[in-house]
Design a protein around this motif. Structure first.
Motif, PDB file in Angstrom:
ATOM      1  N   TRP A  11       0.789  -1.279  -0.056  1.00 49.54           N
ATOM      2  CA  TRP A  11       0.073  -0.056  -0.035  1.00 49.54           C
ATOM      3  C   TRP A  11       0.837   1.278   0.106  1.00 49.54           C
ATOM      4  CZ3 TRP A  11      -4.704  -0.814   4.075  1.00 49.54           C
ATOM      5  CH2 TRP A  11      -5.375  -2.082   3.491  1.00 49.54           C
ATOM      6  N   ASN A  12       0.742   1.946  -1.084  1.00 49.39           N
ATOM      7  CA  ASN A  12       1.387   3.345  -1.193  1.00 49.39           C
ATOM      8  C   ASN A  12       0.377   4.381  -0.513  1.00 49.39           C
ATOM      9  OD1 ASN A  12       4.067   3.173  -2.974  1.00 49.39           O
ATOM     10  ND2 ASN A  12       2.420   1.692  -3.708  1.00 49.39           N
ATOM     11  N   LEU A  13       0.672   4.924   0.809  1.00 55.87           N
ATOM     12  CA  LEU A  13      -0.068   5.940   1.532  1.00 55.87           C
ATOM     13  C   LEU A  13       0.834   7.115   1.792  1.00 55.87           C
ATOM     14  CD1 LEU A  13      -1.192   3.267   4.148  1.00 55.87           C
ATOM     15  CD2 LEU A  13      -2.320   3.941   2.228  1.00 55.87           C
ATOM     16  N   ALA A  14      -0.004   8.228   1.884  1.00 54.39           N
ATOM     17  CA  ALA A  14       0.630   9.526   2.484  1.00 54.39           C
ATOM     18  C   ALA A  14      -0.312  10.346   3.447  1.00 54.39           C
ATOM     19  CB  ALA A  14       0.635  10.345   1.069  1.00 54.39           C
ATOM     20  N   GLY A  15       0.117  11.489   3.941  1.00 53.11           N
ATOM     21  CA  GLY A  15      -0.455  11.898   4.895  1.00 53.11           C
ATOM     22  C   GLY A  15       0.122  12.778   5.792  1.00 53.11           C
ATOM     23  N   GLN A  16      -0.589  12.983   7.170  1.00 54.71           N
ATOM     24  CA  GLN A  16       0.136  13.661   8.471  1.00 54.71           C
ATOM     25  C   GLN A  16      -0.046  12.695   9.513  1.00 54.71           C
ATOM     26  OE1 GLN A  16       1.117  16.628   7.462  1.00 54.71           O
ATOM     27  NE2 GLN A  16       0.033  16.304   5.309  1.00 54.71           N
ATOM     28  N   ALA A  17       1.188  12.556  10.534  1.00 56.20           N
ATOM     29  CA  ALA A  17       1.092  11.570  11.564  1.00 56.20           C
ATOM     30  C   ALA A  17       1.704  12.497  12.927  1.00 56.20           C
ATOM     31  CB  ALA A  17       1.977  10.531  11.417  1.00 56.20           C
ATOM     32  N   TYR A  18       1.110  12.189  13.948  1.00 60.39           N
ATOM     33  CA  TYR A  18       1.413  12.593  15.372  1.00 60.39           C
ATOM     34  C   TYR A  18       1.650  11.611  16.272  1.00 60.39           C
ATOM     35  CZ  TYR A  18      -0.639  16.312  12.736  1.00 60.39           C
ATOM     36  OH  TYR A  18      -0.923  17.406  11.783  1.00 60.39           O
ATOM     37  N   LEU A  19       2.951  11.371  16.476  1.00 64.52           N
ATOM     38  CA  LEU A  19       3.680  10.445  17.305  1.00 64.52           C
ATOM     39  C   LEU A  19       3.837  10.732  18.861  1.00 64.52           C
ATOM     40  CD1 LEU A  19       4.998   7.496  16.897  1.00 64.52           C
ATOM     41  CD2 LEU A  19       6.901   8.930  16.281  1.00 64.52           C
ATOM     42  N   SER A  20       3.822   9.914  19.502  1.00 63.62           N
ATOM     43  CA  SER A  20       4.271  10.051  21.055  1.00 63.62           C
ATOM     44  C   SER A  20       5.240   8.689  21.385  1.00 63.62           C
ATOM     45  CB  SER A  20       3.377  10.151  21.920  1.00 63.62           C
ATOM     46  OG  SER A  20       2.887  11.714  21.958  1.00 63.62           O
TER      47      SER A  20
ATOM     48  N   TRP B 240      -1.484   9.139  15.923  1.00 66.52           N
ATOM     49  CA  TRP B 240      -2.728   9.371  15.143  1.00 66.52           C
ATOM     50  C   TRP B 240      -2.599   9.673  13.762  1.00 66.52           C
ATOM     51  CZ3 TRP B 240      -7.241   9.923  18.315  1.00 66.52           C
ATOM     52  CH2 TRP B 240      -6.959  10.056  19.738  1.00 66.52           C
ATOM     53  N   ILE B 241      -2.880   9.051  12.783  1.00 64.58           N
ATOM     54  CA  ILE B 241      -2.696   9.156  11.367  1.00 64.58           C
ATOM     55  C   ILE B 241      -3.725   9.545  10.594  1.00 64.58           C
ATOM     56  CG2 ILE B 241      -1.392   7.873   9.486  1.00 64.58           C
ATOM     57  CD1 ILE B 241      -0.261   6.042  11.583  1.00 64.58           C
ATOM     58  N   ASP B 242      -3.536  10.590   9.979  1.00 61.51           N
ATOM     59  CA  ASP B 242      -4.231  11.065   8.764  1.00 61.51           C
ATOM     60  C   ASP B 242      -3.842  10.520   7.460  1.00 61.51           C
ATOM     61  OD1 ASP B 242      -6.447  12.234   7.196  1.00 61.51           O
ATOM     62  OD2 ASP B 242      -6.148  14.358   8.306  1.00 61.51           O
ATOM     63  N   TYR B 243      -4.328   9.602   6.749  1.00 54.47           N
ATOM     64  CA  TYR B 243      -4.110   9.316   5.427  1.00 54.47           C
ATOM     65  C   TYR B 243      -4.796   9.955   4.623  1.00 54.47           C
ATOM     66  CZ  TYR B 243      -1.923   5.175   7.803  1.00 54.47           C
ATOM     67  OH  TYR B 243      -0.921   4.249   8.456  1.00 54.47           O
ATOM     68  N   GLN B 244      -3.933  10.600   3.534  1.00 58.98           N
ATOM     69  CA  GLN B 244      -4.687  11.634   2.703  1.00 58.98           C
ATOM     70  C   GLN B 244      -4.162  11.228   1.116  1.00 58.98           C
ATOM     71  OE1 GLN B 244      -2.776  15.252   4.335  1.00 58.98           O
ATOM     72  NE2 GLN B 244      -4.146  15.288   5.952  1.00 58.98           N
ATOM     73  N   GLU B 245      -4.795  11.975   0.246  1.00 60.67           N
ATOM     74  CA  GLU B 245      -4.234  11.942  -0.993  1.00 60.67           C
ATOM     75  C   GLU B 245      -2.909  12.545  -1.101  1.00 60.67           C
ATOM     76  OE1 GLU B 245      -7.412  14.111  -3.577  1.00 60.67           O
ATOM     77  OE2 GLU B 245      -8.620  12.478  -3.481  1.00 60.67           O
ATOM     78  N   PRO B 246      -1.828  11.917  -2.117  1.00 62.58           N
ATOM     79  CA  PRO B 246      -2.236  10.989  -3.173  1.00 62.58           C
ATOM     80  C   PRO B 246      -2.213   9.666  -2.762  1.00 62.58           C
ATOM     81  CG  PRO B 246      -0.200  12.014  -3.359  1.00 62.58           C
ATOM     82  CD  PRO B 246      -0.476  12.689  -2.154  1.00 62.58           C
ATOM     83  N   GLY B 247      -2.176   9.442  -1.551  1.00 64.22           N
ATOM     84  CA  GLY B 247      -2.238   7.781  -1.194  1.00 64.22           C
ATOM     85  C   GLY B 247      -3.161   6.991  -1.726  1.00 64.22           C
TER      86      GLY B 247
ATOM     87  N   ARG C 273       5.239  15.458   9.126  1.00 61.32           N
ATOM     88  CA  ARG C 273       4.424  16.167   8.081  1.00 61.32           C
ATOM     89  C   ARG C 273       4.785  15.642   6.776  1.00 61.32           C
ATOM     90  NH1 ARG C 273       3.082  21.462   9.844  1.00 61.32           N
ATOM     91  NH2 ARG C 273       2.132  21.038  12.029  1.00 61.32           N
ATOM     92  N   ASP C 274       3.426  15.517   6.084  1.00 64.64           N
ATOM     93  CA  ASP C 274       3.701  15.035   4.597  1.00 64.64           C
ATOM     94  C   ASP C 274       4.578  13.961   4.285  1.00 64.64           C
ATOM     95  OD1 ASP C 274       2.143  17.449   3.924  1.00 64.64           O
ATOM     96  OD2 ASP C 274       4.167  18.694   3.987  1.00 64.64           O
ATOM     97  N   PHE C 275       4.020  12.760   5.158  1.00 61.64           N
ATOM     98  CA  PHE C 275       4.802  11.550   5.068  1.00 61.64           C
ATOM     99  C   PHE C 275       4.463  10.755   3.707  1.00 61.64           C
ATOM    100  CE2 PHE C 275       1.099  10.150   7.456  1.00 61.64           C
ATOM    101  CZ  PHE C 275       0.450   8.897   6.628  1.00 61.64           C
ATOM    102  N   LYS C 276       5.266   9.937   3.434  1.00 62.57           N
ATOM    103  CA  LYS C 276       4.722   9.040   2.174  1.00 62.57           C
ATOM    104  C   LYS C 276       5.205   7.629   2.739  1.00 62.57           C
ATOM    105  CE  LYS C 276       5.022  12.253  -1.595  1.00 62.57           C
ATOM    106  NZ  LYS C 276       5.512  12.354  -2.903  1.00 62.57           N
ATOM    107  N   ILE C 277       4.449   6.622   2.469  1.00 63.79           N
ATOM    108  CA  ILE C 277       4.782   5.478   3.241  1.00 63.79           C
ATOM    109  C   ILE C 277       4.592   4.084   2.180  1.00 63.79           C
ATOM    110  CG2 ILE C 277       2.557   5.152   4.235  1.00 63.79           C
ATOM    111  CD1 ILE C 277       4.145   3.762   6.642  1.00 63.79           C
ATOM    112  N   VAL C 278       5.323   3.373   1.994  1.00 62.00           N
ATOM    113  CA  VAL C 278       5.020   2.004   1.294  1.00 62.00           C
ATOM    114  C   VAL C 278       4.875   0.685   2.410  1.00 62.00           C
ATOM    115  CG1 VAL C 278       6.114   0.290  -0.466  1.00 62.00           C
ATOM    116  CG2 VAL C 278       6.209   2.826  -0.655  1.00 62.00           C
ATOM    117  N   PHE C 279       3.892   0.435   2.424  1.00 64.59           N
ATOM    118  CA  PHE C 279       3.597  -0.962   3.365  1.00 64.59           C
ATOM    119  C   PHE C 279       3.203  -2.038   2.852  1.00 64.59           C
ATOM    120  CE2 PHE C 279       1.814  -2.943   6.953  1.00 64.59           C
ATOM    121  CZ  PHE C 279       2.040  -2.399   8.232  1.00 64.59           C
TER     122      PHE C 279
END
Length: 203
Positions: free
Chosen positions: A10-19, A50-57, A195-201
Protein backbone atom coordinates in the motif's frame (compact mmCIF):
# COMPACT_ATOMS: atom_id res chain seq x y z
CA UNK A 1 -19.43 -9.30 3.37
CA UNK A 2 -15.72 -8.45 3.62
CA UNK A 3 -14.75 -5.09 2.12
CA UNK A 4 -12.53 -5.31 -0.96
CA UNK A 5 -9.02 -3.99 -0.38
CA UNK A 6 -6.01 -3.29 -2.62
CA UNK A 7 -3.13 -5.79 -2.79
CA UNK A 8 0.14 -5.04 -1.05
CA UNK A 9 2.16 -2.95 -1.02
CA UNK A 10 0.00 0.00 0.00
CA UNK A 11 1.38 3.38 -1.04
CA UNK A 12 0.02 5.88 1.49
CA UNK A 13 0.55 9.55 2.35
CA UNK A 14 -0.59 12.08 4.92
CA UNK A 15 0.12 13.53 8.35
CA UNK A 16 1.09 11.67 11.54
CA UNK A 17 1.38 12.68 15.20
CA UNK A 18 3.57 10.40 17.30
CA UNK A 19 4.38 9.96 20.99
CA UNK A 20 6.89 7.60 22.62
CA UNK A 21 6.27 6.16 26.08
CA UNK A 22 8.39 4.05 28.47
CA UNK A 23 6.19 1.36 30.00
CA UNK A 24 7.05 -1.33 32.58
CA UNK A 25 7.18 -4.70 30.84
CA UNK A 26 4.63 -6.11 33.30
CA UNK A 27 2.06 -3.54 32.12
CA UNK A 28 2.38 -4.12 28.37
CA UNK A 29 -0.52 -5.43 26.30
CA UNK A 30 -0.07 -8.97 25.00
CA UNK A 31 2.42 -9.58 22.20
CA UNK A 32 2.39 -12.45 19.67
CA UNK A 33 4.06 -15.65 20.84
CA UNK A 34 7.81 -15.61 20.21
CA UNK A 35 7.99 -11.81 20.09
CA UNK A 36 10.08 -10.04 22.74
CA UNK A 37 9.96 -6.31 23.57
CA UNK A 38 13.10 -4.20 23.49
CA UNK A 39 13.72 -3.20 27.09
CA UNK A 40 15.87 -0.61 28.82
CA UNK A 41 15.89 -0.65 32.62
CA UNK A 42 12.91 -2.98 32.74
CA UNK A 43 10.80 -0.75 30.54
CA UNK A 44 9.62 -1.15 26.96
CA UNK A 45 9.17 1.54 24.33
CA UNK A 46 5.60 2.07 23.14
CA UNK A 47 4.81 4.27 20.14
CA UNK A 48 1.33 5.76 19.83
CA UNK A 49 0.24 7.62 16.71
CA UNK A 50 -2.71 9.46 15.25
CA UNK A 51 -2.49 9.18 11.46
CA UNK A 52 -4.47 11.02 8.79
CA UNK A 53 -4.03 9.17 5.49
CA UNK A 54 -4.64 11.64 2.67
CA UNK A 55 -4.34 11.98 -1.09
CA UNK A 56 -2.33 11.15 -3.16
CA UNK A 57 -2.15 7.93 -1.12
CA UNK A 58 -4.06 4.87 -2.26
CA UNK A 59 -6.51 5.08 0.68
CA UNK A 60 -7.83 7.97 2.76
CA UNK A 61 -8.85 7.33 6.37
CA UNK A 62 -7.98 8.04 10.02
CA UNK A 63 -6.10 5.80 12.45
CA UNK A 64 -5.01 5.53 16.08
CA UNK A 65 -2.54 2.85 17.12
CA UNK A 66 -0.12 1.61 19.75
CA UNK A 67 3.04 -0.25 18.74
CA UNK A 68 5.60 -1.92 21.00
CA UNK A 69 9.24 -1.88 19.90
CA UNK A 70 10.31 -5.54 19.59
CA UNK A 71 13.50 -7.46 18.84
CA UNK A 72 14.41 -8.07 15.21
CA UNK A 73 17.21 -7.89 12.69
CA UNK A 74 16.32 -4.22 12.23
CA UNK A 75 13.98 -1.70 13.88
CA UNK A 76 10.71 -3.59 14.48
CA UNK A 77 7.37 -3.08 16.14
CA UNK A 78 4.28 -5.11 16.96
CA UNK A 79 0.91 -3.35 16.86
CA UNK A 80 -1.13 -4.21 19.97
CA UNK A 81 -4.09 -1.85 19.56
CA UNK A 82 -5.34 -0.08 16.44
CA UNK A 83 -8.52 1.61 15.28
CA UNK A 84 -9.50 2.93 11.87
CA UNK A 85 -12.63 4.50 10.37
CA UNK A 86 -12.39 2.54 7.12
CA UNK A 87 -13.78 -0.95 6.58
CA UNK A 88 -11.42 -1.33 3.61
CA UNK A 89 -8.38 -0.61 5.78
CA UNK A 90 -9.68 -2.91 8.50
CA UNK A 91 -10.19 -5.83 6.13
CA UNK A 92 -6.88 -5.39 4.33
CA UNK A 93 -4.84 -4.89 7.48
CA UNK A 94 -6.17 -8.08 9.04
CA UNK A 95 -5.96 -10.25 5.91
CA UNK A 96 -2.61 -9.11 4.52
CA UNK A 97 -0.53 -8.50 7.65
CA UNK A 98 -2.39 -9.79 10.70
CA UNK A 99 -2.85 -6.27 12.08
CA UNK A 100 -5.70 -6.39 14.65
CA UNK A 101 -7.65 -3.39 13.36
CA UNK A 102 -11.03 -2.41 14.82
CA UNK A 103 -13.47 0.34 13.88
CA UNK A 104 -13.84 3.57 15.85
CA UNK A 105 -15.06 7.13 15.42
CA UNK A 106 -11.95 9.25 14.88
CA UNK A 107 -12.22 13.05 14.83
CA UNK A 108 -9.20 15.06 13.65
CA UNK A 109 -8.81 18.86 13.49
CA UNK A 110 -5.71 20.27 11.81
CA UNK A 111 -4.31 23.71 12.51
CA UNK A 112 -1.56 25.35 14.55
CA UNK A 113 -2.50 22.77 17.17
CA UNK A 114 -3.70 19.38 15.96
CA UNK A 115 -6.46 17.85 18.07
CA UNK A 116 -7.89 14.34 17.87
CA UNK A 117 -10.34 12.07 19.67
CA UNK A 118 -11.22 8.39 19.36
CA UNK A 119 -14.22 6.48 20.61
CA UNK A 120 -15.88 3.14 20.00
CA UNK A 121 -19.59 2.48 20.34
CA UNK A 122 -18.93 1.35 23.92
CA UNK A 123 -16.71 4.16 25.28
CA UNK A 124 -14.07 6.78 24.51
CA UNK A 125 -10.44 5.71 24.06
CA UNK A 126 -8.30 8.85 24.13
CA UNK A 127 -7.96 12.48 23.10
CA UNK A 128 -4.79 14.41 22.29
CA UNK A 129 -3.48 17.80 21.22
CA UNK A 130 -0.13 18.30 19.45
CA UNK A 131 1.56 21.69 19.01
CA UNK A 132 4.64 21.59 16.71
CA UNK A 133 7.84 23.31 17.72
CA UNK A 134 10.25 25.06 15.31
CA UNK A 135 12.64 22.82 13.37
CA UNK A 136 14.65 22.65 10.19
CA UNK A 137 12.70 21.60 7.05
CA UNK A 138 14.52 18.29 6.62
CA UNK A 139 12.99 15.24 4.98
CA UNK A 140 14.12 12.02 6.64
CA UNK A 141 13.80 8.35 5.60
CA UNK A 142 12.90 5.41 7.83
CA UNK A 143 12.64 1.65 7.38
CA UNK A 144 11.27 -0.90 9.83
CA UNK A 145 9.30 -4.15 10.12
CA UNK A 146 5.84 -4.71 11.55
CA UNK A 147 5.65 -8.10 13.29
CA UNK A 148 2.23 -9.71 13.70
CA UNK A 149 0.64 -13.15 13.90
CA UNK A 150 -1.04 -14.20 10.64
CA UNK A 151 -2.59 -17.63 10.10
CA UNK A 152 -0.77 -19.01 13.13
CA UNK A 153 2.68 -17.84 12.05
CA UNK A 154 4.75 -14.72 12.64
CA UNK A 155 4.77 -12.38 9.66
CA UNK A 156 7.32 -9.58 9.28
CA UNK A 157 6.07 -6.89 6.92
CA UNK A 158 8.55 -4.29 5.64
CA UNK A 159 7.72 -0.60 5.79
CA UNK A 160 9.56 2.26 4.08
CA UNK A 161 8.74 5.89 4.77
CA UNK A 162 9.89 9.48 4.44
CA UNK A 163 8.58 12.53 6.32
CA UNK A 164 9.37 16.02 7.60
CA UNK A 165 9.69 15.42 11.39
CA UNK A 166 9.06 18.25 13.84
CA UNK A 167 9.28 18.00 17.63
CA UNK A 168 5.99 18.73 19.35
CA UNK A 169 4.36 19.29 22.71
CA UNK A 170 1.63 16.70 23.23
CA UNK A 171 -1.23 16.69 25.74
CA UNK A 172 -2.96 13.31 26.06
CA UNK A 173 -6.13 12.33 27.95
CA UNK A 174 -6.61 8.58 28.24
CA UNK A 175 -9.55 6.55 29.49
CA UNK A 176 -8.12 4.61 32.43
CA UNK A 177 -10.60 1.77 31.92
CA UNK A 178 -10.12 1.64 28.14
CA UNK A 179 -7.62 -0.27 25.97
CA UNK A 180 -5.00 2.49 26.37
CA UNK A 181 -5.37 2.32 30.16
CA UNK A 182 -1.82 1.00 30.52
CA UNK A 183 -0.66 4.51 29.51
CA UNK A 184 -2.98 6.43 31.83
CA UNK A 185 -1.20 8.64 34.34
CA UNK A 186 2.02 8.66 32.33
CA UNK A 187 3.60 11.28 30.12
CA UNK A 188 5.29 10.55 26.79
CA UNK A 189 9.05 11.01 26.76
CA UNK A 190 9.01 12.40 23.23
CA UNK A 191 6.40 13.60 20.74
CA UNK A 192 6.64 14.68 17.12
CA UNK A 193 4.67 15.62 14.04
CA UNK A 194 5.57 13.73 10.87
CA UNK A 195 4.51 16.13 8.17
CA UNK A 196 3.70 15.11 4.60
CA UNK A 197 4.83 11.53 5.06
CA UNK A 198 4.92 8.99 2.28
CA UNK A 199 4.90 5.31 3.15
CA UNK A 200 5.10 1.97 1.37
CA UNK A 201 3.57 -0.73 3.57
CA UNK A 202 4.19 -4.38 2.78
CA UNK A 203 6.24 -6.30 0.26
Amino acid sequence: MTAAYPPEPWNLAGQAYLSIWRVPVSELPGLPGGVEPVTVGGRAQVFTAWIDYQEPGRLQYHELLATVAVRGKRLSGSITDIWVDSEVSLAGGRALWGIPKDLAALDFTHGRTFTASAATQEDWIATAAFTPRPSLPVRMPAAFDVVQMLDGRLKRSPVRATAHPRPAAADWRINESGPFGFLAGQRPVLSACLRDFKIVFGG
